[in-house]
Structures are given as structure tokens and as C-alpha cells.
Design a protein around this motif. Sequence first.
Motif, mmCIF file in Angstrom:
data_model
loop_
_atom_site.group_PDB
_atom_site.id
_atom_site.type_symbol
_atom_site.label_atom_id
_atom_site.label_comp_id
_atom_site.label_asym_id
_atom_site.label_seq_id
_atom_site.Cartn_x
_atom_site.Cartn_y
_atom_site.Cartn_z
ATOM 1 N N VAL A 23 -4.987 1.318 10.999
ATOM 2 C CA VAL A 23 -4.674 2.436 11.899
ATOM 3 C C VAL A 23 -3.708 3.407 11.223
ATOM 4 C CG1 VAL A 23 -3.521 3.068 14.054
ATOM 5 C CG2 VAL A 23 -5.139 1.164 14.025
ATOM 6 N N LEU A 24 -2.707 2.868 10.541
ATOM 7 C CA LEU A 24 -1.742 3.723 9.845
ATOM 8 C C LEU A 24 -2.421 4.531 8.740
ATOM 9 C CD1 LEU A 24 1.317 1.297 9.588
ATOM 10 C CD2 LEU A 24 1.086 3.296 11.070
ATOM 11 N N MET A 25 -3.357 3.910 8.032
ATOM 12 C CA MET A 25 -4.083 4.649 6.993
ATOM 13 C C MET A 25 -4.973 5.728 7.593
ATOM 14 S SD MET A 25 -5.097 2.114 3.839
ATOM 15 C CE MET A 25 -5.307 0.601 4.756
ATOM 16 N N LEU A 26 -5.526 5.443 8.765
ATOM 17 C CA LEU A 26 -6.326 6.460 9.455
ATOM 18 C C LEU A 26 -5.446 7.648 9.842
ATOM 19 C CD1 LEU A 26 -9.035 7.293 10.666
ATOM 20 C CD2 LEU A 26 -8.403 6.059 12.755
ATOM 21 N N ASN A 43 -7.004 9.640 -1.076
ATOM 22 C CA ASN A 43 -6.452 8.310 -1.341
ATOM 23 C C ASN A 43 -6.429 7.447 -0.086
ATOM 24 O OD1 ASN A 43 -5.406 8.045 -4.256
ATOM 25 N ND2 ASN A 43 -4.664 10.068 -3.667
ATOM 26 N N ALA A 44 -6.077 8.054 1.052
ATOM 27 C CA ALA A 44 -6.072 7.295 2.302
ATOM 28 C C ALA A 44 -7.490 6.906 2.712
ATOM 29 C CB ALA A 44 -5.407 8.105 3.408
ATOM 30 N N GLY A 45 -8.427 7.822 2.530
ATOM 31 C CA GLY A 45 -9.812 7.538 2.899
ATOM 32 C C GLY A 45 -10.420 6.429 2.055
ATOM 33 N N VAL A 46 -10.189 6.497 0.756
ATOM 34 C CA VAL A 46 -10.708 5.451 -0.133
ATOM 35 C C VAL A 46 -10.053 4.111 0.183
ATOM 36 C CG1 VAL A 46 -10.817 4.661 -2.527
ATOM 37 C CG2 VAL A 46 -11.316 7.052 -1.979
ATOM 38 N N GLY A 47 -8.732 4.141 0.374
ATOM 39 C CA GLY A 47 -8.027 2.903 0.702
ATOM 40 C C GLY A 47 -8.502 2.293 2.007
ATOM 41 N N LEU A 48 -8.721 3.141 3.008
ATOM 42 C CA LEU A 48 -9.204 2.657 4.300
ATOM 43 C C LEU A 48 -10.590 2.031 4.158
ATOM 44 C CD1 LEU A 48 -8.634 2.490 7.344
ATOM 45 C CD2 LEU A 48 -9.690 4.750 7.583
ATOM 46 N N SER A 74 -5.172 -4.999 2.022
ATOM 47 C CA SER A 74 -4.759 -3.933 2.942
ATOM 48 C C SER A 74 -3.357 -3.429 2.635
ATOM 49 C CB SER A 74 -4.832 -4.437 4.392
ATOM 50 O OG SER A 74 -6.145 -4.840 4.724
ATOM 51 N N VAL A 75 -2.452 -4.337 2.308
ATOM 52 C CA VAL A 75 -1.086 -3.932 1.963
ATOM 53 C C VAL A 75 -1.092 -3.046 0.722
ATOM 54 C CG1 VAL A 75 1.142 -4.770 1.107
ATOM 55 C CG2 VAL A 75 0.064 -5.884 3.063
ATOM 56 N N ALA A 76 -1.860 -3.454 -0.291
ATOM 57 C CA ALA A 76 -1.930 -2.662 -1.523
ATOM 58 C C ALA A 76 -2.494 -1.268 -1.252
ATOM 59 C CB ALA A 76 -2.783 -3.391 -2.561
ATOM 60 N N MET A 77 -3.554 -1.198 -0.454
ATOM 61 C CA MET A 77 -4.172 0.093 -0.155
ATOM 62 C C MET A 77 -3.249 0.977 0.690
ATOM 63 S SD MET A 77 -7.067 0.076 -1.724
ATOM 64 C CE MET A 77 -6.208 -0.896 -2.978
ATOM 65 N N PHE A 78 -2.564 0.362 1.656
ATOM 66 C CA PHE A 78 -1.664 1.139 2.511
ATOM 67 C C PHE A 78 -0.497 1.713 1.714
ATOM 68 C CE2 PHE A 78 2.383 1.095 4.823
ATOM 69 C CZ PHE A 78 2.154 2.151 5.689
ATOM 70 N N LEU A 79 0.121 0.892 0.887
ATOM 71 C CA LEU A 79 1.276 1.366 0.122
ATOM 72 C C LEU A 79 0.883 2.494 -0.826
ATOM 73 C CD1 LEU A 79 3.104 -2.002 -0.647
ATOM 74 C CD2 LEU A 79 3.804 -0.213 0.954
ATOM 75 N N HIS A 80 -0.320 2.405 -1.374
ATOM 76 C CA HIS A 80 -0.786 3.490 -2.245
ATOM 77 C C HIS A 80 -1.009 4.767 -1.437
ATOM 78 C CE1 HIS A 80 -2.810 5.741 -5.322
ATOM 79 N NE2 HIS A 80 -3.916 5.801 -4.601
ATOM 80 N N PHE A 82 0.263 5.585 1.532
ATOM 81 C CA PHE A 82 1.550 6.070 2.046
ATOM 82 C C PHE A 82 2.354 6.750 0.940
ATOM 83 C CE2 PHE A 82 6.030 5.480 3.297
ATOM 84 C CZ PHE A 82 6.000 6.089 4.544
ATOM 85 N N GLY A 83 2.195 6.263 -0.275
ATOM 86 C CA GLY A 83 2.937 6.833 -1.399
ATOM 87 C C GLY A 83 2.566 8.261 -1.724
ATOM 88 N N THR A 84 1.414 8.720 -1.252
ATOM 89 C CA THR A 84 0.984 10.100 -1.521
ATOM 90 C C THR A 84 1.423 11.073 -0.432
ATOM 91 O OG1 THR A 84 -1.147 9.829 -0.371
ATOM 92 C CG2 THR A 84 -1.066 9.212 -2.703
ATOM 93 N N LEU A 85 1.994 10.555 0.653
ATOM 94 C CA LEU A 85 2.301 11.378 1.829
ATOM 95 C C LEU A 85 3.679 12.036 1.713
ATOM 96 C CD1 LEU A 85 1.234 12.124 4.706
ATOM 97 C CD2 LEU A 85 2.543 10.159 5.549
ATOM 98 N N PRO A 86 3.761 13.365 1.739
ATOM 99 C CA PRO A 86 5.076 14.031 1.741
ATOM 100 C C PRO A 86 5.850 13.677 3.015
ATOM 101 C CG PRO A 86 3.322 15.573 1.168
ATOM 102 C CD PRO A 86 2.650 14.331 1.676
ATOM 103 N N LEU A 87 7.119 13.317 2.851
ATOM 104 C CA LEU A 87 7.916 12.848 3.982
ATOM 105 C C LEU A 87 9.151 13.722 4.180
ATOM 106 C CD1 LEU A 87 7.790 9.023 3.193
ATOM 107 C CD2 LEU A 87 6.421 10.253 4.880
ATOM 108 N N PRO A 88 9.494 14.031 5.434
ATOM 109 C CA PRO A 88 10.681 14.857 5.701
ATOM 110 C C PRO A 88 11.966 14.249 5.138
ATOM 111 C CG PRO A 88 9.335 14.610 7.678
ATOM 112 C CD PRO A 88 8.769 13.676 6.663
ATOM 113 N N GLY A 89 12.092 12.942 5.220
ATOM 114 C CA GLY A 89 13.303 12.288 4.732
ATOM 115 C C GLY A 89 13.460 12.315 3.227
ATOM 116 N N LEU A 90 12.403 12.729 2.537
ATOM 117 C CA LEU A 90 12.436 12.811 1.071
ATOM 118 C C LEU A 90 12.285 14.264 0.612
ATOM 119 C CD1 LEU A 90 10.142 9.740 0.206
ATOM 120 C CD2 LEU A 90 12.642 9.824 0.208
ATOM 121 N N ASP A 91 12.778 15.199 1.443
ATOM 122 C CA ASP A 91 12.643 16.636 1.142
ATOM 123 C C ASP A 91 11.180 17.032 0.968
ATOM 124 O OD1 ASP A 91 15.389 17.066 1.242
ATOM 125 O OD2 ASP A 91 15.639 16.536 -0.869
#
Length: 222
Positions: A23-26, A43-48, A74-80, A82-91
Motif C-alpha cells: 500500500v505504501l509503495m502504491l 521505481n515504485a511501480g517496478v518495486g510494487l 517487499s522490504v527491499a523494494m519498499f526501501l528502494h 521510498f529512497g527516490t521520494l523527495p521529502l519535506p524533512g530533507l529539504d
Amino acid sequence: MIAEKQVKKTGRVERILVRILQVLMLIIFALGLYYGNSGVFVNAGVGLFVTFLPGILKRRYDFTMNIGIVLWISVAMFLHAFGTLPLPGLDFLSPYKAVWWWDHMTHALSSSLVAGAAYAVTRALMEYTEYINMPPRFMFAYLLIFVMAFGVLWELLEFYIGVVSQLAGAEEVLTQYGLDDTVLDLMYNTLGGLLVAIFGTAHLAGLSDELLGRMEGESAER
């Protein structure tokens, strides 16, 4: 009896975790589409899709994977993803760009999957035919060499995808950060393979036996 109940409970928890990660990857995929960020949604689509492969194999080929292995994938795909997603807390930088160890962690996880797959297939072949035999020490070296070789191929793939993206004027789906980054990636790839070679083989016996059963079944039908 108690142990059996504990195993069932653990399996149920792992299934729930897999669904949560899917769900988080979706959501990440949808955010990538919404913001027009191809690196995120590809990356999210392929991982999902990869996380649904065990279910597809089960339905189409009656090939069952242990839910723990599915969670590992699933953990490996999710972390990959999530790693591509720009985040407010990381500028509004992605973890891959803002967190120095994120890339190393995902490389180690991904390479552990590669090593696990290599072990399961090779062990099944060893049981299936008398022409393949690897003593434990040779298997250990084989897994490390296999992961290192796969890592080199992956780095080449990243490089050429980056070149094509630049020539096409498109956003990079996979990114290389220079020679030093490549060397570190290969080191952490080896670490992932090393961990599987030392600790993971016992947990992959079930997958290997499933592969062996499939090969023997197909051989008997001929």
C-alpha cells in the motif's frame, strides 16, 4: 502445538506487513505520477510489481514462497522506492541524495536477494542432477562471485540508463554518483552476499526444495 501456533501467528503478521508495504509503495507510485517525477513512479511501480510476483507464481504455477522471503523482497523494494521520494524533512531531497548510508543499505539488501535466488536455484540443481556438486566452501565462494558479477552488471546498467536519459533530456530513473559511489556500491553488494552465504542459506532451503519439486514434476511428465 504452541510452536505451531506461534509460526502461524508470525506468518499472519508477516502477511500484514507485506500488504502495508505494498500500500505504501502504491502511495509512492501515485505521488510520483501526481508530481510528474518519473524516477519515483517508475521505481515504485517496478518495486510494487516485484512484490506481487510471488502471488502470481502461486496462482499460475502453484509455486509457493515462504512468507518470510516475500517480506524480505517487499522490504527491499519498499526501501528502494521510498529512497527516490523527495521529502519535506530533507529539504525536498530524496533519502538517496540526503542520507549517505541509504544507497549502501539498499544495495546490501538487493544483493542479498540476488544471492538468495542464486543459492536456491543452485541447491535445487545440485539435488536434481548428479553433474553439479558444490562443497560448502565452494558454494560460499560461488555466491560471493555471483553477487559481485551481478553488481558489476547492475552498475553498467545504471550508467547506460543515465547516459540515455541525458541524451533524451529525460529525468534519470537510476542515478550514479561517480566512481567512488560505484566502488562503495560493489562493496555493499558483496556484504549482502556475504551475509546470505553465512546466515541465510538455512532459511532458503524451503524455496530450494520447492524449485526441486517443480523440476522433478516437469521431468516426470516428459
